[in-house]
Design a protein around this motif. Structure first.
Motif, short mmCIF file in Angstrom:
data_model
loop_
_atom_site.label_atom_id
_atom_site.label_comp_id
_atom_site.label_asym_id
_atom_site.label_seq_id
_atom_site.Cartn_x
_atom_site.Cartn_y
_atom_site.Cartn_z
N ALA A 303 0.82 -1.21 0.00
CA ALA A 303 0.00 0.00 0.00
C ALA A 303 0.86 1.26 0.00
O ALA A 303 0.53 2.25 -0.66
N LEU A 304 1.97 1.23 0.70
CA LEU A 304 2.88 2.37 0.69
C LEU A 304 3.46 2.58 -0.71
O LEU A 304 3.52 3.71 -1.22
N LEU A 305 3.87 1.49 -1.35
CA LEU A 305 4.46 1.61 -2.68
C LEU A 305 3.42 2.03 -3.71
O LEU A 305 3.74 2.71 -4.70
N ALA A 306 2.17 1.64 -3.50
CA ALA A 306 1.11 1.99 -4.45
C ALA A 306 0.87 3.50 -4.50
O ALA A 306 0.27 3.99 -5.47
N GLU A 307 1.32 4.24 -3.51
CA GLU A 307 1.16 5.69 -3.50
C GLU A 307 2.22 6.40 -4.34
O GLU A 307 2.13 7.61 -4.57
N ILE A 308 3.21 5.65 -4.82
CA ILE A 308 4.25 6.23 -5.66
C ILE A 308 3.71 6.34 -7.09
O ILE A 308 3.23 5.36 -7.66
N PRO A 309 3.74 7.51 -7.70
CA PRO A 309 3.24 7.66 -9.07
C PRO A 309 3.93 6.69 -10.03
O PRO A 309 5.14 6.51 -9.99
N GLY A 310 3.12 6.03 -10.85
CA GLY A 310 3.65 5.11 -11.85
C GLY A 310 3.65 3.66 -11.43
O GLY A 310 3.81 2.78 -12.27
N LEU A 311 3.49 3.36 -10.14
CA LEU A 311 3.44 1.97 -9.68
C LEU A 311 2.00 1.48 -9.62
O LEU A 311 1.11 2.20 -9.16
N THR A 312 1.78 0.26 -10.09
CA THR A 312 0.43 -0.31 -10.17
C THR A 312 0.35 -1.58 -9.34
O THR A 312 1.05 -2.56 -9.64
N PRO A 313 -0.48 -1.60 -8.30
CA PRO A 313 -0.62 -2.84 -7.52
C PRO A 313 -1.21 -3.95 -8.38
O PRO A 313 -2.11 -3.72 -9.18
N LEU A 314 -0.70 -5.16 -8.21
CA LEU A 314 -1.22 -6.30 -8.95
C LEU A 314 -2.26 -7.04 -8.11
O LEU A 314 -2.23 -7.01 -6.88
N PRO A 315 -3.19 -7.72 -8.78
CA PRO A 315 -4.14 -8.57 -8.03
C PRO A 315 -3.38 -9.56 -7.16
O PRO A 315 -2.28 -10.02 -7.52
N TYR A 316 -3.94 -9.91 -6.04
CA TYR A 316 -3.24 -10.75 -5.08
C TYR A 316 -4.20 -11.74 -4.45
O TYR A 316 -5.42 -11.62 -4.57
N THR A 317 -3.63 -12.73 -3.81
CA THR A 317 -4.40 -13.72 -3.08
C THR A 317 -4.31 -13.39 -1.60
O THR A 317 -3.21 -13.22 -1.06
N GLU A 318 -5.44 -13.28 -0.94
CA GLU A 318 -5.45 -12.98 0.50
C GLU A 318 -4.65 -14.03 1.27
O GLU A 318 -4.69 -15.22 0.96
#
Length: 390
Positions: A303-318
């Motif tokens: 979640a911290l990295l997702a706030e960096i412009p240009g980074l896209t979180p990938l779908p994940y398994t809980e």
């Protein structure tokens, strides 16, 4: 002025507290943020001490140690099998996942024209093992596929009448997601396809790594199972055990699987003999609590990295203790560039992460482990913008 109809911004997962006693169980360099447990693992001190005691025993009386080695390995295997809910005669100690892939593929009768199905998320040396034995069909899995059903449909759509074997990741290394789900394995079996599962990241991170019922499954103990390096297991369904042969003949060949696979003459077996200590430690710490903690840490970091412009979180398994994000175009698009970026971050920031290559922009993977602290992910998030192309 704020638009009251606009959707609320997603809430960043709360940072979990430090796992009680977790960091003290490891002898890691405190100056380095070790956020890459999934690549090589880390051995807790009690397991290091158990292996050191075994090595001292070996050096004190080599004859006694090696004469008893096969029986002691079998006893250690039984302890590991109990943790996995497996038959002791259905698993064998091996060194790593690549060895497991070669043993499994050698045990599958392949005829002229048979093909092996793999995916583009597969580990390089494991996929190479398949390519040595038969033509391979590679399924392209977009990292942004939304869920396990989408992955399953892609794999099934790629089957042909020539598909004899499906070699699939249990948890993919770069993108940290489930591929070999129980439903997919069942549907492949129903179509007569032999299933071989690379469970390198599953043992210790998933509550029931063998529950999918693959024909062959191999996984590392030295990542999430807290075992010494070079410790892994190969699990084989009963119908295939008689065909599994050691890659190198030994004096235990007459016993067949698993003993013939495990015996390597004058070798260092102390890691395997100490491996059950890692799983025992995980159980004493409360494996479910460890998994929940590690998953929460990985979610916080992503979640911290997702706030960096240009980074896209990938779908994940809980529940997984790894999370991945795509890097912007122009960053880590080749293996050489990904390695160079990984080592720059390590050398200049003292942070260890996995950077993986992909056309159109590579990715970054963070892991959570009981030795990690939330501020280590904050440190990565603060440093990373200088290394990615906006």
């Amino acid at each position: 002025m704020t638009d009251p109809t606009a959707p609320a911004a997603p809430q960043r997962p709360a940072a979990p507290a430090v796992f009680p006693g977790g960091p003290g169980l490891f002898r890691l360099d405190p100056e380095i943020a070790h956020l890459n447990h999934g690549s090589f693992g880390a051995v807790p001190l009690p397991v290091q001490e158990a292996q050191a005691a075994l090595q001292a025993e070996l050096h004190a009386d080599p004859d006694a140690f090696f004469i008893a080695a096969s029986e002691r390995i079998a006893a250690a295997r039984g302890r590991v099998a109990a943790h996995l809910g497996a038959e002791p005669e259905g698993i064998a100690f091996i060194a790593n996942a690549t060895e497991g892939a070669n043993l499994a593929l050698d045990a599958i009768p392949l005829a002229e024209g048979d093909e092996i199905l793999v995916t583009d998320h597969g580990y390089g040396t494991v996929v190479a093992a398949a390519a040595r034995r038969a033509p391979v069909t590679t399924v392209a899995l977009d990292p942004l596929l939304p869920d396990e059903d989408a992955v399953r449909e892609k794999v099934l759509a790629a089957l042909t009448p020539r598909t004899k074997v499906a070699l699939l990741d249990h948890v993919s290394s770069p993108t940290a997601r489930i591929i070999a789900s129980p439903r997919l394995l069942a549907e492949l079996a129903a179509r007569g396809v032999t299933t071989v599962v690379d469970g390198a990241h599953a043992l210790g991170m998933l509550p029931d790594p063998l529950g999918g019922g693959a024909d062959f499954w191999f996984g590392n103990l030295h990542k999430w199972g807290y075992a010494p390096s070079g410790s892994a297991v190969l699990a084989v369904a009963p119908a295939h055990r008689g065909r599994v042969r050691a890659l190198v003949p030994s004096w235990e060949d007459e016993h067949g699987f698993p003993r013939s696979v495990e015996y390597r003459a004058t070798a260092d077996y102390t890691g395997w003999l100490a491996a059950p200590e890692g799983l025992d430690l995980l159980q004493r710490l409360d494996a479910a609590a460890v998994r929940a903690h590690n998953s929460a840490l990985a979610a916080h970091g992503a979640a911290l990295l997702a706030e960096i412009p240009g980074l896209t979180p990938l779908p994940y398994t809980e529940g997984l203790a790894m999370r991945a994000l795509r890097l912007p175009p122009g960053t880590a698009e080749t293996q050489a560039d990904a390695r160079a970026l990984r080592e720059r971050i390590a050398a200049e920031q003292g942070i260890r992460v996995l950077v993986w290559s992909w056309p159109g922009g590579g990715g970054i993977r963070v892991c959570g482990q009981i030795y990690n602290r939330p501020e280590e992910y904050e440190r990565l998030a603060a440093a990373l913008p200088a290394y990615v192309k906006g």
